[in-house]
Enzyme design. Sequence first.
Site, short mmCIF file in Angstrom:
data_model
loop_
_atom_site.label_atom_id
_atom_site.label_comp_id
_atom_site.label_asym_id
_atom_site.label_seq_id
_atom_site.Cartn_x
_atom_site.Cartn_y
_atom_site.Cartn_z
N GLU A 102 -1.41 -10.57 -11.85
CA GLU A 102 -0.82 -11.20 -12.86
C GLU A 102 0.50 -11.05 -12.62
O GLU A 102 1.30 -10.17 -13.25
CB GLU A 102 -1.21 -10.74 -13.90
CG GLU A 102 -0.91 -11.41 -15.25
CD GLU A 102 0.51 -11.49 -15.77
OE1 GLU A 102 1.33 -12.22 -15.11
OE2 GLU A 102 0.91 -10.44 -16.72
N GLU A 111 8.10 -14.51 -10.26
CA GLU A 111 7.65 -13.40 -9.31
C GLU A 111 7.07 -13.51 -8.36
O GLU A 111 6.28 -12.54 -7.55
CB GLU A 111 6.80 -12.69 -10.36
CG GLU A 111 7.38 -12.30 -11.90
CD GLU A 111 6.74 -11.52 -12.68
OE1 GLU A 111 5.97 -10.67 -12.24
OE2 GLU A 111 6.89 -11.57 -14.06
#
Length: 312
Positions: A102, A111
Amino acid sequence: MRIEYHRTLIADHARNDAFFRALKAVIEPGKTIVADIGAGTGLLGLMASKLGAKEVFLFETAEVAGVATEVLMANKAKSCHLIPCHSTEFDDKLTVDVIVSETLGNYALEENIIATMSDARARFLKRKGHIIPQAIVQFVAPVISPRIDDELRVWSRVGNGIDLSAAQYLTMNNAYVRQLATEELLDGGKSAVAWDSVDLTRDVRSKRKGEAEWRVSRSTRIYGFAVWWEATLQSGIVLSTAPSAPRTHWEQLYFPLSAPIDVKSRERIGVELRSRSSESAGTHLAWTAIHKNANGEVIAKQAHDLDKGYLP
C-alpha cells in the site's frame, strides 16, 4: 514522520477492509508466504499473519519500523519478520507467494509503486504468485465550481495597488490535494475519463502520459481538473478515491488553470497530463488545457508544470 500520518491509515476503514479482503482471497493458511512492502506500523502484515500466512516479511525504512517491531511483539507474531530496508535494497534470496504494497498517494504514483512492484515481482515472486494491487486506473474530470479557484486567487485581491502576479503564477503551477463533491464536476463526474491505466502484473514505465476531451452540451466555465484513481487489489476488489466513492484518507488532486475557460455549447475542452516519478527525483506533473471550437479547431491552450510552481 510523525505517528499522526499512520493513525489516519489505521482509521481508514475502506482501505483496511479492501486490503483485508484481497489478502484473504489469496492466502492459503499454513502455506502462503507474503512480502509486505512499505509496512508502516505492520497492519497489513499482521492481517496476513492472522489469515494464516506461513511467513510474512515486512519491509519498512522509516522510523515507524521501530513501532512496527513493538506491534509485532505485542501480537506475538512469530511468523512475521521485519526487514528495515527498502525492498529494492534487499539482496538476500527471498521467494514469496504474495506481494502486497500500500504505497499509494493522493496522486497514485507519487510513492513509486510502479518501480517498487516491478522490482519485487521480478526478484521475489513465485511463478503464478499474486500481487496486491494488480492495477491502477487514473481518472480526470473538468471542475465547474469556482470554490478552489477563488481560494487560489488570493494574490490578486490584496489591493492597495500591489502587484503579486509573480506569486500567483507559482500558485497556478501547483497541484492541490482537495476533497471535491460530484456536483463540482462536469456532468456530476459521470463523464470522467480514464487517462492512464497501469498493469502492475507486468513491466510498465514510471513515466506516464494521457489525455481526455469533452464536448459540452451547454455553455460552461471550467476552472481546473480533478484527478483520482481506482486500484484493483484482486478480482472484484476495488479501492477508489473518486468523489462518489466511500471516503478514504486520500483525496482528489486539483489541477488549476491560469485563467478559467468559458466553453460554449458544442465546443470542446481537453487536457493532456504527464507525470514521471522516481525515488531519486520525486514526482513531476504537467498538464495542458486545450479549448477547441465545435469543429475541433484549437482556440487556445494553457500549459502548466509543477516544476514551475516551486520557489526559484
